[in-house]
Design an enzyme around this catalytic site. Structure first.
Site, PDB file in Angstrom:
ATOM      1  N   ASP A   1       0.592   5.131   2.108  1.00  0.00           N
ATOM      2  CA  ASP A   1      -0.188   5.589   3.140  1.00  0.00           C
ATOM      3  C   ASP A   1      -1.304   6.448   2.908  1.00  0.00           C
ATOM      4  OD1 ASP A   1       1.216   3.805   4.802  1.00  0.00           O
ATOM      5  OD2 ASP A   1       2.433   5.467   5.468  1.00  0.00           O
TER       6      ASP A   1
ATOM      7  N   ARG B   1       5.156   6.123  14.323  1.00  0.00           N
ATOM      8  CA  ARG B   1       5.429   6.815  12.888  1.00  0.00           C
ATOM      9  C   ARG B   1       4.182   8.253  12.872  1.00  0.00           C
ATOM     10  NH1 ARG B   1       1.240   4.270   8.707  1.00  0.00           N
ATOM     11  NH2 ARG B   1       0.008   6.224   9.098  1.00  0.00           N
TER      12      ARG B   1
ATOM     13  N   HIS C   1       4.732   0.107   0.052  1.00  0.00           N
ATOM     14  CA  HIS C   1       5.600  -0.649   1.114  1.00  0.00           C
ATOM     15  C   HIS C   1       4.671  -1.882   1.669  1.00  0.00           C
ATOM     16  CE1 HIS C   1       3.537   2.515   3.339  1.00  0.00           C
ATOM     17  NE2 HIS C   1       3.625   1.631   4.484  1.00  0.00           N
TER      18      HIS C   1
ATOM     19  N   HIS D   1       0.788  -1.132   0.092  1.00  0.00           N
ATOM     20  CA  HIS D   1       0.051   0.111   0.080  1.00  0.00           C
ATOM     21  C   HIS D   1       0.718   1.373  -0.012  1.00  0.00           C
ATOM     22  CE1 HIS D   1       1.162  -0.451   4.152  1.00  0.00           C
ATOM     23  NE2 HIS D   1       0.785   0.835   4.384  1.00  0.00           N
TER      24      HIS D   1
END
Length: 286
Positions: free
Chosen positions: A108, A273, A257, A106
């Protein structure tokens, strides 16, 4: 500051900087250029960051996403909503982050009108083995297309939807209708022009892209299936083996990723994150 390429397709590591200290505009310009030059993936090792320091550094890339009202809101840091916690740790019966986050290909937040630009992930705890993250360059995927197929794809748009992940990467999460309503499906160009470099990339991903506008269901599945296979070709990938206190920054405008969930039962992992909000994707043609 020294920059070393990690592999031919994507990725570089930076040596000799400490981003826990205030980063000057001049130094950040060098960091950002190294990031862009490496097809949107930069590794900075041996950093010791507090939450405030990570937020300050990530904020140099742009406005940070706080993911309020999202299905992952419960995994945000209790004192710092700019930080989304990824972890298999459980303390007193309470998860310390989202277990198994990102275990699918995907980009983000591609389902948003303004998808993520940079993601800044910091390794606070890592298992003794496993837990790699694989990155793929969508610029390299575009270069791998024939000129005829590039022309075919240029004017097309695809629908990105968080509901697409409800039966995939988020199938183990409770997703309410209200949460789905907060992020309705959105249309993005299949061939995206990078807002800073002008490079073209294939902007679809298996996690959130559901179909191509204007094609039949069978045609859409065939074209997307080919593009998903192309973008995840090993030639266009870099596999990151995490070390403690790594900071990895990827550009969601030109990368995908996949987080490898092979460490459960062998150790604990805790990652923080920060996500930087990007611009509305630019089409390759007007």
């Amino acid at each position: 500051m020294e920059v070393r390429r990690l592999c031919p397709a994507i990725g570089a590591e930076v040596i000799g900087i400490d981003v826990s200290q205030p980063v000057s505009d001049e130094l950040f310009a060098e960091i950002r250029q190294a990031w862009l030059d490496s097809n949107g993936l930069l590794v900075i090792r041996d950093q010791n960051l507090t939450e405030e320091q990570q937020i300050a550094f990530a904020g140099k890339f742009g406005r940070l996403h706080k993911l309020q009202g999202h299905t992952v809101t419960k995994y945000l840091h209790p004192d710092h909503p700019e930080i989304y916690r990824v972890s298999n740790k459980v303390i007193d019966g309470k998860p310390q982050g989202r277990k198994g986050a990102g275990t699918y290909w995907h980009s983000d937040n591609s389902y948003e009108v303004e998808p993520a630009q940079a993601s800044v992930l910091y390794a606070k705890e890592i298992p003794p083995v496993g837990g790699d993250t694989i990155f793929a360059s969508t610029h390299k995927a575009f270069e791998g297309l024939s000129e005829t197929f590039k022309e075919f794809l240029m004017p097309l748009k695809a629908v990105h939807s968080f509901a697409n992940a409800a039966g995939g990467g988020f199938r183990n999460e409770v997703i309410t209708q209200e949460q789905l309503s907060n992020v309705p499906p959105t249309l993005h160009p299949i061939i995206r022009k990078h807002a800073e470099t002008g490079q073209l990339g294939v902007f679809v991903n298996p996690g959130f892209t559901s179909y191509i506008e204007g094609l039949s269901a069978d045609e859409s599945r065939a074209v997307l299936g080919y593009l998903f296979e192309l973008v995840t070709k090993p030639d266009y990938q870099y596999r990151h083996r995490w070390s403690l206190h790594d900071v990895v920054i990827w550009d969601n405008r030109c990368t995908m990723h996949y987080a490898v969930m092979d460490y459960d039962g062998s150790g604990e992992r805790l990652m923080h994150r920060c996500t930087v909000i990007g611009e509305k994707p630019l089409a390759a043609v007007a």
